[in-house]
Scaffold this motif. Structure first.
Motif: not given
Length: 238
Positions: A46-48, A85-90, A26-31
Motif C-alpha cells: 500500500g502506502w509504505p 472505514g473500509m479496509t484499504g491499502a493502509v 519505498n518498501w516497508l518491512f516489519v520485524k
C-alpha cells in the motif's frame, strides 16, 4: 512466548521521479520480536510511509501478547482499526505485515515452513514476472531468467518490446484502470497483433459492466483482482 517489540524498516528502492514517484519507490518491512529470541518478518504494501505510522500505532496492542494466537490478534487489530472505514491499502497493509511476521515466528518456533501451517505445499516452483517498458529493461530481466514481464499501457512500447524479445516471452500490459471503456477497447484492439498475455485493469475493476464491455470487444485476456482485494476484502503469484 510473548511479543516484546515491533520494529519497522522503510527502505527506499529507487530514485525519485518528478511525475509518478516524487519520493521514490519505498518498501516497508516489519520485524516482530519475542522474549524467546524468535523474530518474525513481514512486509506492508500500500502506502509504505503511511502504513509505517499505522504499525507504530498498533505496536501498543501487540506487546505482551502471545504471537501464536495469530487469528485472535488479526481480529483484534481489525477491530481496533475498524473505525477508520473500509479496509484499504493502509489498514490492510499494516495488518498484513504483522500477520506475516506472526506466521514467520510460529513456523520458526515449531521448526516447519509456514506453508506446512497453512495446509501444506502446493508446488515446488512458481513462475514470476518483472516490470519492463523498454527493450533494455526487458533484456536485463531475461538475463536473470525471467520469461514474463509487464509494461505500461503503450502500444508503441509493446511493439518495441516484441521486436526486441520475440514471442517466446510473455508480456502483460498494466493499464492502472486509467481508461474509459472506449479507450480501453481501442488500446486492446491495437495491442492484439503483439499478443499481450493480458490487459490488467484496463477500466475500474469494480465497474463490472465496463469490464464486460471491453472483454466482448477485445481478443486479449483481461486481468484484475489486485485492487478489488485491497479495496473490498477483509485483508490484500501468478
Amino acid at each position: 512466548m510473548k511479543i516484546t517489540d515491533v520494529k519497522t524498516y522503510l527502505v527506499n528502492a529507487d530514485e525519485a521521479t518528478r511525475t509518478s514517484r516524487p519520493r521514490g519507490r519505498n518498501w516497508l518491512f516489519v520485524k516482530v520480536l519475542t522474549d524467546e529470541g524468535v523474530t518474525g518478518v513481514g512486509e506492508g504494501g500500500g502506502w509504505p510511509v503511511v502504513v509505517e505510522k499505522a504499525i507504530r500505532e498498533l505496536r501498543h496492542f501487540l506487546v505482551g501478547e502471545n504471537p501464536f494466537e495469530i487469528e485472535r490478534l488479526w481480529l483484534r487489530l481489525y477491530d481496533i482499526l475498524h473505525g477508520h472505514g473500509m479496509t484499504g491499502a493502509v489498514r490492510g497493509g499494516a495488518i498484513s505485515a504483522i500477520d506475516m511476521a506472526l506466521w514467520d515466528i510460529k513456523g520458526k518456533a515449531l521448526g516447519v515452513p509456514v506453508y506446512e501451517l497453512l495446509g501444506g505445499k502446493m508446488r515446488d516452483r512458481i513462475r514470476v514476472y518483472g516490470h519492463a517498458s523498454t527493450p533494455q529493461a526487458a533484456e536485463r530481466l531475461m538475463d536473470r531468467g525471467y520469461t514474463a514481464f509487464k509494461c505500461g499501457p503503450s502500444v508503441e512500447a509493446l511493439r518495441e518490446l516484441r521486436e526486441a524479445v520475440g514471442y517466446e516471452v510473455d508480456i502483460g500490459v498494466h493499464c492502472h484502470a486509467e481508461f474509459a471503456p472506449s479507450a480501453a477497447i481501442q488500446l486492446g484492439r491495437q495491442s492484439e497483433p503483439y499478443r499481450p498475455m493480458f490487459l490488467e485493469d484496463p477500466v475500474l475493476p469494480e465497474n463490472v459492466e465496463a469490464f464486460a464491455k471491453v472483454a466482448e470487444k477485445v481478443a486479449v485476456p483481461l486481468a484484475t483482482g489486485e485492487r478489488l482485494a485491497t479495496k473490498w476484502a477483509f485483508s490484500e503469484l501468478l
